[in-house]
Design an enzyme around this catalytic site. Structure first.
Site, mmCIF file in Angstrom:
data_model
loop_
_atom_site.group_PDB
_atom_site.id
_atom_site.type_symbol
_atom_site.label_atom_id
_atom_site.label_comp_id
_atom_site.label_asym_id
_atom_site.label_seq_id
_atom_site.Cartn_x
_atom_site.Cartn_y
_atom_site.Cartn_z
ATOM 1 N N ASP A 49 -6.446 40.855 -72.301
ATOM 2 C CA ASP A 49 -6.234 42.238 -71.875
ATOM 3 C C ASP A 49 -5.967 43.147 -73.075
ATOM 4 O O ASP A 49 -5.641 42.683 -74.175
ATOM 5 C CB ASP A 49 -5.060 42.294 -70.892
ATOM 6 C CG ASP A 49 -5.206 43.402 -69.867
ATOM 7 O OD1 ASP A 49 -6.005 44.336 -70.099
ATOM 8 O OD2 ASP A 49 -4.526 43.342 -68.824
ATOM 9 N N ASP A 105 -9.420 47.958 -62.584
ATOM 10 C CA ASP A 105 -8.118 47.585 -62.033
ATOM 11 C C ASP A 105 -8.008 47.938 -60.557
ATOM 12 O O ASP A 105 -7.094 47.469 -59.876
ATOM 13 C CB ASP A 105 -6.993 48.285 -62.798
ATOM 14 C CG ASP A 105 -6.572 47.515 -64.043
ATOM 15 O OD1 ASP A 105 -7.022 46.368 -64.213
ATOM 16 O OD2 ASP A 105 -5.795 48.066 -64.850
#
Length: 715
Positions: free
Chosen positions: A451, A516
């Site tokens: 990430d 997301d």
């Protein structure tokens, strides 16, 4: 040789490369006949001198350097302490070997060598353009340092009939939005300075005719295979020419070459289609699957994910996670990914980043008990890292505050309570490799979610130099180092969702996290936008909670599951609190994904032109023996009946049986329709030509309903 010609796929590319002249594109577009004469093409495109312009015609070069004298935006700018800025490159050698050409140029005045490497895929016609510049100064003193201000990888002429362009924008949790607009006099420019690919400026542009649609019309596509700052330009000049260019966007003083040093531009992957936008996308999908994804990963079926993030966030409890794993295995999940919160003091986003050691407080016996439980259920274990970042509240930052990127004399810009590590420093990269390597070496882990959750707002190093370009290069190197040490581990590129999903990072990773947002309605549009360049096999697509945590919208399991199924399917919800009937429906969807994932991930992709209330796509096997079509009703429709929908991509001479495979318990939206769906064409055989040209009347359906139709060739 004066010209290099490539014929591949649907296109022809002709490059003028006469020794002593500036290199340029003579022709790029629809495939020409083999007997087309290059001299004729050159003669037909000759321009006359006109009033109000120079006394000679200047042709655009591949670099569009300032010294060329062309009154247009420059593609290359460099200098030596403000001098030697007027480069003009001429060809010194040109060679073609099979599907590759190398063109070398020099400018003896400014002492720079420029090389172009051009590769063409004979099947798809995609072109990979790369370029590099070398400082050929004779000495290595400070006055001979070459500073590069700007370098487009290449400047490409676009046919003037392409009067519209499609750009890509968006934001966090709403990536890959398309903006189709008329090309205008002047410059279309997108600049990204976020230090990562970004949510709001995906590095791609498509030039089209007004009549170009999914199944028809011409389209020129360009994608920059780069994961950092970039610039995209489409310049419509007063002389009628149209020039498109891309390159890394460089900060002041970022690239300073000593004598003998070389700077390599990121690659542009360019394509041409005469058969519409979906045909162009299929070229790019072929490139990703066959040129970028590792053969071992491509060969393996993409496992169904379970990701812990939206289920537990930072609230890790090993017994609850084991129970979650039990539920996941029972519905068919194949990979269990433990997200953020397993290490150091990481109980929130405010601390612990950089301390990649298993938390004794949460996992007193380490991760092994949880991993053993997961693998004992037949699932693979995955884990989350954010290696490029550090919290100020961490042991790492307290020991090495000088390791972060910063701008001297300026306060750090607050961003998710974290700073960015200068991973271009050898000791920083070594530390991160050692930490990640230890976790992977000591545990049975087969997957890493990598990430990156903030922009590079002040990307300077301890010496005061800008480092965003060096950061991306160091990222690629670090990932490769980990892959070499752990070749069986797959790596996902995530950056707050779809903040880093480009061809550059996909050359080093195996999957991207598309967004997301797990809101299935938003995801229909996000995944559609991503499909212009990325195949479904690399698009992480998860079933989230019924009430989306980001949008607050409640969506049925039927729509959530069918949306996630058309990608690399996963789940990201609390399985312990989910209603049993929803879990049963999810289990059926997962089984359906497993049955058809080879088709979904290897078939040819077709977007379908539909009204805005429907999002439709199809996947057709390469031998045309079967197909899967997804039809999502996003809203209601104005007419009494929905549209007739065509089924593109089928073999026209085959007979196909249509089966409705989702929803498994479909009910019509009208109480007057008492017939089952099987009575309106489902389960019957139809000629491919009829399905392709006429299509099928879609059943009346409620908003937020997804239909999946499977077509099988008559045996």
């Amino acid at each position: 040789m004066d010209h290099i010609r490539f014929d591949a796929g649907e296109m022809t590319l002709i490059i003028a490369c006469k020794l002593g002249s500036a290199p340029s594109i003579t022709y790029w577009g629809k495939k020409l006949d083999d007997n087309s004469n290059i001299d004729d093409i050159t003669a037909l495109t000759v321009r006359r001198v006109v009033s109000g312009s120079a006394d000679v015609i200047v042709e655009p070069s591949l670099a569009m350097e300032i010294g060329l004298g062309y009154s247009a935006p420059a593609g290359f700018e460099a200098h030596r302490e403000g001098r030697s800025w007027g480069s003009h490159f001429t060809v010194t050698s040109a060679e073609k070997s099979n599907n590759q050409a190398i063109i070398e140029c020099h400018d003896e005045v400014t002492q720079i060598k420029l090389i172009y490497i051009i590769k063409v895929n004979p099947k798809t016609g995609l072109i990979q353009f790369a370029s590099s510049v070398t400082n050929t100064a004779n000495s290595d003193g400070d006055k001979d340092i070459l500073t590069i201000n700007k370098m487009a990888t290449i400047v490409l002429p676009i046919a003037g009939r392409m009067t519209e362009l499609i750009g890509f924008t968006g934001r966090w949790a709403d990536e890959f939005r398309r903006e189709r607009m008329k090309r205008f006099s002047g410059s279309y420019v997108r600049e990204n300075k976020r230090g990562r690919t970004s949510h709001d400026s995906f590095p791609a542009v498509i030039l089209v005719r007004p009549d170009t649609r999914e199944k028809s019309g011409e389209a020129f596509g360009l994608h920059l295979a780069w994961s950092g700052n970039h610039i995209i330009r489409v310049d419509t000049l007063m002389d009628g020419r149209v020039l498109a260019s891309m390159g890394a966007l460089l900060f002041p003083g970022e690239i300073r070459l000593k004598a003998g040093e070389t700077f390599h531009s990121p690659e542009i992957v360019a394509g041409y289609s005469k058969k519409g936008l979906s045909a162009l996308s299929r070229q790019y999908h072929d490139h990703v699957r066959n040129q970028l994804i590792r053969p071992a990963v491509k060969k393996r079926p993409r496992p169904v994910h379970y990701n812990s993030w939206e289920a537990v966030y930072f609230d890790h409890d090993i017994e609850e996670l084991k129970a979650m794993a039990d539920k996941a295995a029972s519905i068919g999940v194949e990979r269990f990914v433990l997200d953020d919160g397993w290490f150091g003091s990481r109980r929130s986003e405010k601390s612990g980043l950089g301390d990649w050691v298993v938390s004794d407080a949460i996992y007193p016996d380490g991760l092994k008990p949880l991993i053993d439980h997961v693998t004992g259920l037949g699932m693979e274990m995955g884990i989350w890292f954010e290696p490029e970042m550090v919290n100020p509240d961490s042991d790492l930052y307290r020991a090495h505050p000088d390791w972060v990127l910063h701008l001297h004399g300026r306060e750090q810009l607050p961003f998710r309570s974290q700073y960015v590590l200068d991973i271009s420093r050898e000791e920083v990269a070594d530390y991160l490799f050692q930490q990640i390597d230890a976790v992977l070496r000591d545990h049975d882990i087969g997957y890493v979610k990598w990430d990156m959750n903030r922009d590079l707002n002040h990307p300077g190093n301890s010496m005061g130099y800008a480092r965003p370009h060096a950061h991306v290069m160091a990222l690629y190197a670090l990932i490769e180092r980990i892959r070499e040490a752990h070749p069986s581990v797959e790596i996902e590129s995530c950056a707050s969702g779809g903040g880093r999903p480009d061809f550059g990072v996909l050359a080093h990773t195996d999957r991207v996290w598309t967004s997301d947002s797990n809101d299935a309605i938003d995801r229909q549009n996000i995944q559609k936008g991503a499909s212009y360049f990325l195949p479904l096999s690399v698009l992480g697509s998860h079933v989230g909670p019924q009430k989306c945590h980001i949008t607050g919208r409640s969506i049925s399991m039927g729509m959530r599951a069918a949306t996630a199924l058309m990608g690399h399917m996963g789940t990201e919800l609390n399985l312990l609190t989910e209603p049993e009937d929803d879990l049963e429906e999810l289990k059926i969807a997962i089984a359906l994904y497993k049955k058809h994932r080879e088709l979904i991930h290897s078939g040819d992709y077709y977007r379908i032109d539909t009204p805005r209330y429907i999002n439709a796509m199809g996947i057709v096997s390469q031998d045309k023996s079967e197909a899967l079509y997804s039809v999502a009703f996003l809203t209601g429709y104005h007419n009494t009946h929905p549209i007739m929908m065509p089924f593109p991509g089928l073999e026209l001479t085959y007979n196909y049986k249509i089966n409705s495979i989702w929803p498994h318990d479909f009910k019509s939206s009208t109480i007057l329709d008492k017939k089952e769906i099987k009575e309106i064409g489902i389960g019957e055989y139809f000629k491919g030509a009829t399905l392709h040209n006429l299509g099928m009347q879609l059943p009346p359906s409620f908003p937020e309903t997804v239909h999946l139709f499977h077509l099988k060739k008559e045996s």
